[in-house]
Scaffold this active site. Structure first.
Site, PDB file in Angstrom:
ATOM      1  CG  ASP A  33      -2.237   0.757   0.974  1.00 22.83           C
ATOM      2  OD1 ASP A  33      -2.214   1.765   0.238  1.00 22.83           O
ATOM      3  OD2 ASP A  33      -3.269   0.325   1.510  1.00 22.83           O
ATOM      4  CB  CYS A 122     -20.829   2.027  -6.752  1.00 23.34           C
ATOM      5  SG  CYS A 122     -20.953   2.791  -5.111  1.00 23.34           S
ATOM      6  CE1 TYR A 148     -14.587   3.141  -5.713  1.00 25.14           C
ATOM      7  CE2 TYR A 148     -16.821   2.511  -5.094  1.00 25.14           C
ATOM      8  CZ  TYR A 148     -15.456   2.335  -4.989  1.00 25.14           C
ATOM      9  OH  TYR A 148     -14.956   1.362  -4.155  1.00 25.14           O
ATOM     10  CE  LYS A 152     -13.991  -0.401  -6.700  1.00 24.82           C
ATOM     11  NZ  LYS A 152     -12.751  -1.112  -6.304  1.00 24.82           N
ATOM     12  CG  ASN A 177     -22.591   1.216   2.044  1.00 22.39           C
ATOM     13  OD1 ASN A 177     -21.893   2.133   1.680  1.00 22.39           O
ATOM     14  ND2 ASN A 177     -23.805   0.994   1.549  1.00 22.39           N
ATOM     15  CE  LYS A 199     -22.366  13.851  10.116  1.00 20.23           C
ATOM     16  NZ  LYS A 199     -23.339  14.047   9.016  1.00 20.23           N
ATOM     17  NE  ARG A 219     -26.830   4.107  -0.040  1.00 20.91           N
ATOM     18  CZ  ARG A 219     -27.776   4.797  -0.690  1.00 20.91           C
ATOM     19  NH1 ARG A 219     -29.014   4.337  -0.730  1.00 20.91           N
ATOM     20  NH2 ARG A 219     -27.466   5.924  -1.289  1.00 20.91           N
ATOM     21  NE  ARG A 282     -26.241   0.962  -4.957  1.00 17.49           N
ATOM     22  CZ  ARG A 282     -25.299   1.884  -4.817  1.00 17.49           C
ATOM     23  NH1 ARG A 282     -24.813   2.149  -3.629  1.00 17.49           N
ATOM     24  NH2 ARG A 282     -24.845   2.524  -5.865  1.00 17.49           N
TER      25      ARG A 282
END
Length: 325
Positions: A33, A122, A148, A152, A177, A199, A219, A282
Site C-alpha cells: 500500500d 456502485c 466510481y 469498478k 457498504n 456524529k 442501504r 439498493r
C-alpha cells in the site's frame, strides 16, 4: 507447504483485516500500500510501500522472497464515502483505472494462479424502494449512479479479459457498504456508519446530528468480519463472475442514526441538510455467495455495538488532545 498471498491495499480498512484473516489461515502474507494501517500495526509478514499506479511497482509487489504468490487480493483503490465519491471523480477514475490495469496485467504476465478483485455495488443503477432483489447480471445494461461505479465495472471487465487470455483464476466480489472498528471515521472518506457513529459520539444527550438528504435513502451495511469471510470463501471457490457480498438487512439513514443513538444511550434529534445522497435504494441478491455456505453473522445492531464504542473512544481521545497545553 505454506501458501503465499499478496494483499494490495493492505494499509486500508478491509485490506488490513483481510491480512489478519490470511495469517490465521496459515498464509505467508506480503502487504502492499501507499500507507500502513492507521490504527493497528500490520499483521503481514512483510509490508511494502509501493505506488500501484506504476507498472514497475506492480511487478515489484508480486516478486516476493517466496516467489510468485499463490493468491493476489487486489483491494487497492482511491475511494471513500459518498461525499468523496462525488467530489473526487477525476482522481477516482484516473488512479483506480491505472492501479487495476497495471496490477491485473502484472499478475497475469507473471503467472499468478488466483486473483481476487474488489468491486462494488456502485456498479448498479438506482433502484426504487421495494424493488425485487437484483442479481449480478442486473449490472447490464450499465447505468451506475456515479463515476466510481463506472470505474469498478470497467475494472471487472479488465480482470475477466485477462482471465480468458492467460487462464488466471479471477474472483470478483461486489461489496456493499462495509464498517467496523479500525476503519476511517473522519476526514471525508468515511462510510455512513462511521460518520453517523462519530456524529452521535460528539453530540450531547438531547443534541442533534446532521444527515444529508431527507434520511429516507435505504442501504445495507456489512460488518468487516463478514466481508472478509466472504472474500476468503469466494477466492478459494470455483465461483466465476461477479458475486455480491452483503448483509440482507436494509435500513434508512434515519434508522441508522436511531440505532447508533440507542447504542450510545443518547436522545438525538436529526436535522436534514443538503448533501450528496447517492441512490435512493439498493436491494441485492446474495444467493451466489450464500451457495458457498456464507451467511452474514453480524446484524446491524450487533455490528454497531462493536463499532460505536471504538469510534467514541477515538472521538474522546481527539477531544482530550485538543485541550492539552
Amino acid at each position: 507447504m505454506v501458501r503465499t498471498a499478496v494483499v494490495c491495499g493492505a494499509g486500508g480498512f478491509i485490506g488490513s483485516h483481510l491480512v489478519k484473516r490470511l495469517k490465521r489461515q496459515g498464509y505467508w502474507v506480503r502487504g502492499v500500500d501507499l500507507k500502513t494501517p492507521e490504527f493497528d500495526p500490520t499483521a503481514a509478514d512483510e509490508f511494502r510501500r509501493l505506488d500501484l499506479r506504476d507498472p514497475d511497482q506492480c511487478i515489484e509487489a508480486l516478486r516476493t522472497p517466496r516467489g510468485i504468490p499463490n493468491e493476489v487480493y487486489q483491494l487497492a483503490a482511491d475511494m471513500g464515502g459518498m461525499g468523496f465519491i462525488h467530489s473526487a471523480e477525476c482522481e477516482i477514475m484516473h488512479n483506480n483505472v491505472l492501479v487495476n490495469v497495471h496490477m491485473t496485467h502484472a499478475a497475469a504476465r507473471l503467472g499468478v494462479p488466483r486473483y481476487f478483485y474488489s468491486s462494488s455495488v456502485c456498479v448498479y443503477r438506482d433502484m426504487a424502494t421495494g424493488e425485487p432483489e437484483m442479481t449480478e447480471s442486473g449490472a447490464y445494461p450499465a447505468q451506475p449512479d456515479n463515476e466510481y461505479g463506472w470505474e469498478k465495472l470497467y475494472s471487472e471487465r479488465i480482470a475477466l479479459a485477462y482471465a480468458r487470455r492467460y487462464g488466471m483464476q479471477v474472483r470478483i466480489a461486489r461489496f456493499q457498504n462495509c464498517y467496523g472498528p479500525e476503519g476511517t471515521w473522519q476526514g471525508g472518506r468515511e462510510k455512513a456508519p462511521a460518520a453517523i457513529c462519530r456524529k452521535v459520539a460528539r453530540a450531547a444527550d438531547g443534541g442533534e446530528v446532521e444527515v444529508w438528504g431527507d434520511g429516507s435513502a435505504i442501504r445495507s451495511y456489512t460488518f468487516v468480519d463478514d466481508m472478509v469471510d466472504g472474500i476468503f470463501r469466494l477466492t478459494q471457490s470455483d465461483l466465476e463472475g461477479p458475486v455480491n457480498i452483503g448483509n440482507p438487512e436494509y435500513v434508512t439513514v434515519d434508522e441508522l442514526v436511531t440505532a447508533a443513538a440507542e447504542i450510545a444511550g443518547k436522545r438525538i434529534r436529526i436535522r436534514h441538510v443538503d448533501g450528496p445522497v447517492g441512490v435512493q435504494s439498493r436491494n441485492f441478491s446474495n444467493r451466489r455467495i450464500e451457495s458457498l455456505g456464507w451467511r452474514a453473522q453480524w446484524p446491524l445492531r450487533r455490528g454497531l455495538a462493536a463499532t460505536y464504542p471504538w469510534i467514541a473512544s477515538q472521538v474522546a481521545m481527539m477531544q482530550r488532545e485538543s485541550v492539552m497545553p
